[in-house]
Design a protein around this motif. Structure first.
Motif, mmCIF file in Angstrom:
data_model
loop_
_atom_site.group_PDB
_atom_site.id
_atom_site.type_symbol
_atom_site.label_atom_id
_atom_site.label_comp_id
_atom_site.label_asym_id
_atom_site.label_seq_id
_atom_site.Cartn_x
_atom_site.Cartn_y
_atom_site.Cartn_z
ATOM 1 N N ASN A 95 0.836 -1.206 0.000
ATOM 2 C CA ASN A 95 0.000 0.000 0.000
ATOM 3 C C ASN A 95 0.867 1.251 0.000
ATOM 4 O OD1 ASN A 95 -1.440 -1.969 2.391
ATOM 5 N ND2 ASN A 95 -2.631 -1.507 0.569
ATOM 6 N N PHE A 96 0.538 2.199 -0.864
ATOM 7 C CA PHE A 96 1.170 3.503 -0.865
ATOM 8 C C PHE A 96 0.067 4.515 -0.572
ATOM 9 C CE2 PHE A 96 5.044 5.771 -2.602
ATOM 10 C CZ PHE A 96 4.660 7.026 -2.160
ATOM 11 N N PHE A 97 -0.003 4.944 0.700
ATOM 12 C CA PHE A 97 -1.066 5.848 1.135
ATOM 13 C C PHE A 97 -0.619 7.303 0.940
ATOM 14 C CE2 PHE A 97 -2.023 2.042 3.764
ATOM 15 C CZ PHE A 97 -3.319 1.818 3.319
ATOM 16 N N GLU A 98 -1.169 7.946 -0.081
ATOM 17 C CA GLU A 98 -0.897 9.361 -0.322
ATOM 18 C C GLU A 98 -1.793 10.205 0.573
ATOM 19 O OE1 GLU A 98 -0.122 11.428 -4.391
ATOM 20 O OE2 GLU A 98 -2.263 11.665 -3.964
ATOM 21 N N ASN A 99 -1.157 11.062 1.362
ATOM 22 C CA ASN A 99 -1.871 11.930 2.295
ATOM 23 C C ASN A 99 -2.472 13.114 1.538
ATOM 24 O OD1 ASN A 99 -2.699 13.565 4.448
ATOM 25 N ND2 ASN A 99 -0.869 13.146 5.664
ATOM 26 N N ARG A 100 -3.761 13.331 1.671
ATOM 27 C CA ARG A 100 -4.461 14.393 0.945
ATOM 28 C C ARG A 100 -4.800 15.580 1.839
ATOM 29 N NH1 ARG A 100 -3.861 14.498 -4.029
ATOM 30 N NH2 ARG A 100 -5.943 15.371 -4.413
ATOM 31 N N LEU A 101 -4.119 15.680 2.976
ATOM 32 C CA LEU A 101 -4.442 16.734 3.939
ATOM 33 C C LEU A 101 -4.281 18.126 3.339
ATOM 34 C CD1 LEU A 101 -5.031 17.767 6.827
ATOM 35 C CD2 LEU A 101 -2.593 17.468 7.328
ATOM 36 N N VAL A 102 -3.141 18.388 2.726
ATOM 37 C CA VAL A 102 -2.887 19.723 2.185
ATOM 38 C C VAL A 102 -3.844 20.046 1.043
ATOM 39 C CG1 VAL A 102 -1.187 21.120 0.939
ATOM 40 C CG2 VAL A 102 -0.484 19.794 2.945
ATOM 41 N N PHE A 115 -6.544 9.580 3.075
ATOM 42 C CA PHE A 115 -5.531 8.885 2.303
ATOM 43 C C PHE A 115 -6.147 8.222 1.079
ATOM 44 C CE2 PHE A 115 -3.902 9.046 6.601
ATOM 45 C CZ PHE A 115 -2.577 9.399 6.425
ATOM 46 N N VAL A 116 -5.354 8.176 0.000
ATOM 47 C CA VAL A 116 -5.711 7.434 -1.199
ATOM 48 C C VAL A 116 -4.569 6.465 -1.484
ATOM 49 C CG1 VAL A 116 -6.210 7.550 -3.659
ATOM 50 C CG2 VAL A 116 -7.066 9.336 -2.129
ATOM 51 N N ASP A 117 -4.881 5.187 -1.683
ATOM 52 C CA ASP A 117 -3.866 4.184 -1.967
ATOM 53 C C ASP A 117 -3.533 4.233 -3.461
ATOM 54 O OD1 ASP A 117 -2.197 2.019 -2.181
ATOM 55 O OD2 ASP A 117 -3.556 0.588 -1.234
ATOM 56 N N ILE A 118 -2.299 4.663 -3.790
ATOM 57 C CA ILE A 118 -1.905 4.839 -5.188
ATOM 58 C C ILE A 118 -0.860 3.815 -5.629
ATOM 59 C CG2 ILE A 118 -2.465 7.302 -5.148
ATOM 60 C CD1 ILE A 118 0.555 7.856 -4.862
ATOM 61 N N ALA A 119 -0.665 2.745 -4.859
ATOM 62 C CA ALA A 119 0.410 1.789 -5.161
ATOM 63 C C ALA A 119 0.252 1.147 -6.533
ATOM 64 C CB ALA A 119 0.472 0.713 -4.082
ATOM 65 N N ASP A 120 -0.980 0.969 -6.991
ATOM 66 C CA ASP A 120 -1.196 0.304 -8.279
ATOM 67 C C ASP A 120 -0.952 1.223 -9.466
ATOM 68 O OD1 ASP A 120 -1.904 -2.168 -7.172
ATOM 69 O OD2 ASP A 120 -3.972 -1.514 -6.871
ATOM 70 N N SER A 121 -0.816 2.516 -9.216
ATOM 71 C CA SER A 121 -0.700 3.458 -10.329
ATOM 72 C C SER A 121 0.573 4.283 -10.321
ATOM 73 C CB SER A 121 -1.910 4.417 -10.328
ATOM 74 O OG SER A 121 -1.952 5.171 -9.122
ATOM 75 N N ASN A 122 1.436 4.120 -9.312
ATOM 76 C CA ASN A 122 2.616 4.991 -9.255
ATOM 77 C C ASN A 122 3.933 4.242 -9.383
ATOM 78 O OD1 ASN A 122 2.977 3.836 -6.702
ATOM 79 N ND2 ASN A 122 3.427 5.793 -5.707
ATOM 80 N N GLY A 123 3.883 2.956 -9.783
ATOM 81 C CA GLY A 123 5.101 2.219 -10.080
ATOM 82 C C GLY A 123 5.735 1.499 -8.934
ATOM 83 N N THR A 124 5.072 1.415 -7.774
ATOM 84 C CA THR A 124 5.684 0.784 -6.604
ATOM 85 C C THR A 124 5.046 -0.557 -6.254
ATOM 86 O OG1 THR A 124 4.216 1.964 -5.059
ATOM 87 C CG2 THR A 124 6.294 3.029 -5.648
ATOM 88 N N GLN A 125 4.261 -1.113 -7.154
ATOM 89 C CA GLN A 125 3.603 -2.381 -6.874
ATOM 90 C C GLN A 125 4.349 -3.550 -7.519
ATOM 91 O OE1 GLN A 125 1.850 -3.890 -4.603
ATOM 92 N NE2 GLN A 125 0.061 -2.595 -4.867
ATOM 93 N N ASN A 126 5.596 -3.305 -7.935
ATOM 94 C CA ASN A 126 6.424 -4.344 -8.551
ATOM 95 C C ASN A 126 7.131 -5.115 -7.443
ATOM 96 O OD1 ASN A 126 8.062 -5.923 -10.130
ATOM 97 N ND2 ASN A 126 9.448 -4.272 -10.707
ATOM 98 N N PHE A 127 6.502 -6.176 -6.948
ATOM 99 C CA PHE A 127 7.051 -6.887 -5.802
ATOM 100 C C PHE A 127 6.449 -8.297 -5.752
ATOM 101 C CE2 PHE A 127 2.922 -5.753 -4.384
ATOM 102 C CZ PHE A 127 2.550 -6.722 -3.485
ATOM 103 N N THR A 128 7.045 -9.134 -4.932
ATOM 104 C CA THR A 128 6.405 -10.387 -4.562
ATOM 105 C C THR A 128 6.236 -10.360 -3.050
ATOM 106 O OG1 THR A 128 7.469 -11.485 -6.439
ATOM 107 C CG2 THR A 128 6.476 -12.895 -4.765
ATOM 108 N N ASN A 129 7.265 -10.742 -2.309
ATOM 109 C CA ASN A 129 7.229 -10.618 -0.854
ATOM 110 C C ASN A 129 8.233 -9.562 -0.410
ATOM 111 O OD1 ASN A 129 5.207 -12.371 -0.226
ATOM 112 N ND2 ASN A 129 6.528 -14.091 0.312
ATOM 113 N N SER A 130 7.818 -8.701 0.511
ATOM 114 C CA SER A 130 8.694 -7.612 0.953
ATOM 115 C C SER A 130 8.597 -7.444 2.458
ATOM 116 C CB SER A 130 8.320 -6.310 0.247
ATOM 117 O OG SER A 130 6.941 -6.024 0.387
#
Length: 578
Positions: A239-246, A253-268
């Motif tokens: 999960n990449f939770f982008e903070n939308r406070l500002v 929060f909006v989870d952007i992991a599927d769209s920002n290039g950081t979902q390339n993984f197996t186990n981490s």
């Protein structure tokens, strides 16, 4: 002003190689028998923090239920000895504990000392633990009193001012299987309220979390959160939770992991945000578990990332290890580059190593120096290790947790003798974030030369795998004997600038305007400003109680070595907004 926008270049890479040659001799010696007195507990992880305010880092060890947690006092300052003394009797209640996994260190109540939240299994109906530091009276469990008697199975835990209200909130990444990740906002002083579900911090899966990175990755002024996961069937997303406070004016929060290039993984496992390439924004370091690849994702702006392996054309590491769990980006050789350390949990997948160290040679190339540095050993279990300058000599020393019957390991570094320079920065922040967790620091070195670069380091933001230590901010400086410009951006938005800062020292900075060092900018601070406006050379008769050095340290916001009307305007703005 852009303090940082400078990419790696071939000159920098060659400089790294030269420094690396100096650091290739054995750097670490294992001294657990003397430093720790041969301590042998069933440890999972450790965290460093100066819990007694004497200026050196003490050590908290999280253990399995077969052994009580340990708190070790550092004797370097008080006794002049490079040893620790077991003061676990100050952890109340005393005796066997719930299974402990992790710890987050921070002064949540603003009384000037470091408190600790313990991440634990909470089996058998137990809950908590928030241990409030009451000084000589020890640490007392105030979990119920504060609302932090969370019943979940905690993995990674961290303090952060996630809602920008100048106090510390608590983030918990959960194991599950029932409880989802939780976020506790610090509401009335000393009381925490769970809001994870309401603000979008609980993803549908929301479990099996083993790493947590925290930092302002899009540069908008609020902290974003990355949670890494691991499961046997390899099918649980990160999960990449982008903070939308500002952007929105309210915490969400909006989870952007599927769209920002950081979902390339197996186990981490472990995850951290750091600026690896000196461009001023935070990249993502993610530890691959179960012999899966470890990644660094380069931040290309706008919260969009690219896997560095696709840039260099090969895997980041030459060896994926057996089962890497803990991971830290640290500058072990003081050359200015962030190197990669890994704690390997298992003899598995054809590997039998306790830990790994990869030296950063520039251009995203990392070289295995585990054996050459003195860290090589067969596997000894546990999950995470932690770093700090325990002997205050200017380099990074390593506590390596162990179980499986092995004693605890402590590796003392000699990097401070390799010719490279360094700086440690201690920060005094606002009342309810006294060590300024989340501050951003920028150090420009070799200004005006082809070797100019600006290093960014953030203050104790990341949980990593299982430890959020509270330690001074470390800069390795290579051949630079002076920092040309040092900029501190505090969590409250204040900025402090200093020029020509000498290397090879510990330096403390107070929150701009906080003359009495109480964490507030108030009337007592304002009363001192007129005494300083004439500048540090002013010598009134009769003399005033403030010295020029005190004036500059507190009120010289623009870093021009005097206190002028510009500094007064900055103070007035901060005072009116406090």
């Amino acid at each position: 002003m852009d303090y940082t926008r400078r990419r790696w270049c071939c000159v920098h890479a060659l400089g790294c190689l030269a420094a690396g040659a100096v650091a290739s001799a054995q750097t670490f010696t294992e001294q657990g028998a003397t430093v720790l007195g041969g301590l042998n507990v069933s440890a999972r992880s450790g965290s460093f923090a100066d819990v007694d305010n004497d200026g050196d880092p003490d050590l908290l060890i999280a253990t399995t239920s077969s052994s009580s947690r340990r708190l070790l006092r550092n004797n370097v300052v008080e006794l002049g000895r490079s040893t620790f003394t077991d003061i676990s009797g100050l952890l109340h209640p005393v005796g066997p504990n719930n299974d402990s996994w992790s710890a987050a260190c921070g002064d949540y109540d603003g009384d000037g000392d470091i408190d600790v939240f313990i991440g634990q299994t909470n089996a058998g109906g137990d809950s908590g633990d928030l241990l409030r530091n009451d000084g000589p009276a020890g640490f007392n469990d105030v979990s119920v009193l504060t609302g932090l008697d969370d019943p979940g199975f905690h993995q990674s835990v961290a303090w952060s001012d996630i809602d920008r209200d100048l106090d510390l909130d608590l983030l918990i990444a959960m194991e599950g299987p029932i409880e989802k990740h939780e976020l506790y906002l610090h509401g009335p002083p000393g009381v925490f309220v769970p809001v994870g579900a309401a603000v979008g911090f609980q993803a549908p899966e929301g479990v099996k979390a083993y790493g947590m990175a925290i930092g302002d990755t899009d540069g908008d002024g609020d902290n974003d959160v990355y949670i890494s996961t691991c499961r046997a069937d390899n099918n649980i997303r990160n999960n990449f939770f982008e903070n939308r406070l500002v952007e929105t004016g309210s915490l969400s929060f909006v989870d952007i992991a599927d769209s920002n290039g950081t979902q390339n993984f197996t186990n981490s496992y472990g995850a951290e945000f750091h600026d690896f390439d000196d461009d001023g924004d935070l990249d993502l370091f993610m530890v691959g578990a179960d012999a899966q690849p470890t990644h660094i994702f380069r931040n290309d702006g706008g919260n969009q990332f690219v896997d560095v392996a696709t840039i260099i054309g090969h895997a980041l590491l030459s060896n994926p290890g057996g089962d890497l769990n803990g991971g830290r980006a640290i500058d072990y050789d003081n050359d200015g580059d962030l190197d990669l350390f890994f704690h390997d949990r298992l003899a598995a997948n054809g590997q039998n190593m306790a830990r790994w160290l990869y030296r950063n040679d520039g251009g995203w190339e990392f070289v295995d120096v585990t054996a050459a540095s003195g860290l090589s050993a067969t596997n000894e279990g546990a999950f995470d290790s932690t770093w700090a300058d325990f002997d205050l000599d200017g380099d990074q020393d390593l506590y390596a947790a162990n179980f499986l019957g092995w004693p605890e390991r402590f590796f003392v570094s000699s990097a401070s003798t390799n010719g490279n320079h360094w700086l440690y920065v201690r920060l005094k922040g606002t009342r309810h974030n006294r060590t300024a967790i989340g501050a951003r620091l920028y150090a420009t070195i070799h200004a005006g030369t082809p070797q100019q670069r600006t290093l960014r380091r953030d203050a104790n933001s990341n949980a990593g795998t299982f430890n959020q230590s509270d330690v001074p901010v470390h800069f390795g400086l290579g051949s630079a004997g002076v920092i040309d410009t040092l900029v501190v951006v505090w969590p409250n938005g204040s900025t402090l600038t200093r020029h020509s800062v000498p290397a090879d020292q510990y330096r403390t900075f107070l929150l701009p305007g906080d003359l009495d060092d109480d964490g507030d900018i108030d009337g007592s601070d304002a009363a001192g400003l007129p005494q300083c406006l004439a500048g540090p050379g002013f010598a009134p008769d009769p003399p005033l109680p403030l010295t020029g050095e005190q004036c500059v340290d507190v009120f010289d916001v623009d870093g021009d070595a005097d206190v002028d009307l510009g500094d007064a305007a900055s103070f007035t703005s901060a005072f009116s907004g406090s």
